[in-house]
Design a protein around this motif. Structure first.
Motif, short mmCIF file in Angstrom:
data_model
loop_
_atom_site.label_atom_id
_atom_site.label_comp_id
_atom_site.label_asym_id
_atom_site.label_seq_id
_atom_site.Cartn_x
_atom_site.Cartn_y
_atom_site.Cartn_z
N ARG A 1 0.82 -1.21 0.00
CA ARG A 1 0.00 0.00 0.00
C ARG A 1 0.86 1.27 0.00
NH1 ARG A 1 -5.44 -0.83 1.68
NH2 ARG A 1 -5.99 -2.98 1.13
N GLY A 2 2.16 1.13 -0.08
CA GLY A 2 3.03 2.31 -0.12
C GLY A 2 3.36 2.89 1.24
N ILE A 3 3.08 2.16 2.30
CA ILE A 3 3.39 2.61 3.65
C ILE A 3 4.77 2.06 4.01
CG2 ILE A 3 2.71 2.59 6.07
CD1 ILE A 3 -0.18 2.00 5.02
N ARG A 4 5.76 2.95 4.10
CA ARG A 4 7.13 2.53 4.34
C ARG A 4 7.74 3.33 5.49
NH1 ARG A 4 6.44 1.36 -1.07
NH2 ARG A 4 7.46 -0.57 -1.78
N PRO A 5 8.66 2.72 6.21
CA PRO A 5 9.23 3.40 7.38
C PRO A 5 10.42 4.28 7.05
CG PRO A 5 10.08 1.17 7.27
CD PRO A 5 9.13 1.33 6.10
N ASP A 6 10.58 5.34 7.84
CA ASP A 6 11.82 6.12 7.82
C ASP A 6 12.84 5.52 8.78
OD1 ASP A 6 10.83 8.22 6.06
OD2 ASP A 6 9.54 8.79 7.74
#
Length: 282
Positions: A27-32
């Protein structure tokens, strides 16, 4: 805005986190940044090396082929010497170190493409310790060193054991590191076991997972007014012992589908701590 993924411990239930990750990454949710404890440190370390859809598929394939002997190899000699007091652990950590050395894509923590922090416990002080630099295999092995089962790992003169002992889902560290949005990936616990675990390892891991989920519920309540805390719902009902590595494919699939449904229904805000509290199915 800084987004952190916080991955909890839970032994074989770490497969659940992989299913959650599949949906979040798709879903395009990625961590920094990534913070992990125990098996969450292992999954987090893999994610820190690459967070593409293909990377997570490879992690899922790794879990599907994983056997308990690859993590907790039992030998009669080591187990006996630990039991009678000639050692402080029952099994060697050589297997888990080999697994990490083979699959980690960076040698040192500070070289991780996505900043990685793992949490361990200082054996002497009982305090949690955040590891952000140094040899990656040592740091992750320390974070996953189940007390009494695997040997502690000495780093900078300190003997360290499993971070889950005091901070299994280290939301506090993510916030200290500047995270404003925290996606919490809890492994949950076996809430509908049909029989008592048949091994000492299974009993010990079950007890640990029950205790740490209560701590997590308190932490969610404590920090949800400080940062945007988003707790991905753990699987429920769940009839898998945290010592059983044979159900990874089912756990990954269920977690992937449940996470997708949760995101679609926008159930992110309110009452998240109740997802983590002990309960009874009738």
């Amino acid at each position: 805005m800084t987004t952190a993924f916080v991955l909890s411990g839970g032994a074989s239930l770490g497969a659940i986190e992989v299913g959650m990750l599949q949906t979040l990454i798709y879903r395009g949710i990625r961590p920094d940044l990534i913070v992990g404890s125990s098996v969450g440190a292992l999954n987090g370390a893999y994610l820190a090396g690459g967070s593409s859809d293909e990377d997570i598929r490879e992690l899922a394939d790794l879990w599907r082929g994983l056997k308990r002997s690859a993590v907790f190899p039992t030998t009669l000699f080591t187990g006996f010497t630990g039991f009678v007091g000639f050692g402080n652990h029952l099994v060697s950590n050589h297997a888990i170190r080999r697994l990490l050395a083979k699959h980690l894509r960076f040698k040192r923590m500070e070289y991780a493409p996505i900043p990685l922090h793992v949490v361990a416990t200082d054996v002497l002080t009982g305090r949690d310790v955040r590891l952000s630099t140094g040899p990656a295999v040592d740091a992750v092995t320390a974070s996953a060193a189940l007390p009494g089962i695997l040997p502690p790992v000495v780093i900078d003169g300190r003997a360290l054991m499993d971070g889950g002992v005091v901070n299994n889902t280290p939301i506090s560290h993510a916030i200290e590191l500047g995270a404003t949005t925290v996606w919490v990936l809890p492994t949950g616990y076996a809430c509908t076991l049909s029989k008592v675990p048949g091994s000492a390892l299974g009993m010990g891991l079950l007890g640990v997972t029950l205790a740490v989920n209560q701590r997590l519920a308190l932490d969610v309540e404590r920090y949800e007014n400080i940062a945007d805390i988003r707790v991905v719902p753990p699987l429920c009902p769940l009839d898998t012992s945290p010592a059983d590595f044979g159900n990874a494919d089912e756990l990954i699939t269920r977690a992937r589908e449940q996470t997708a449904t949760w995101l679609d229904e926008a159930r992110i805000e309110g009452g998240q701590a109740t997802l983590l509290l002990p309960h009874v199915h009738r």
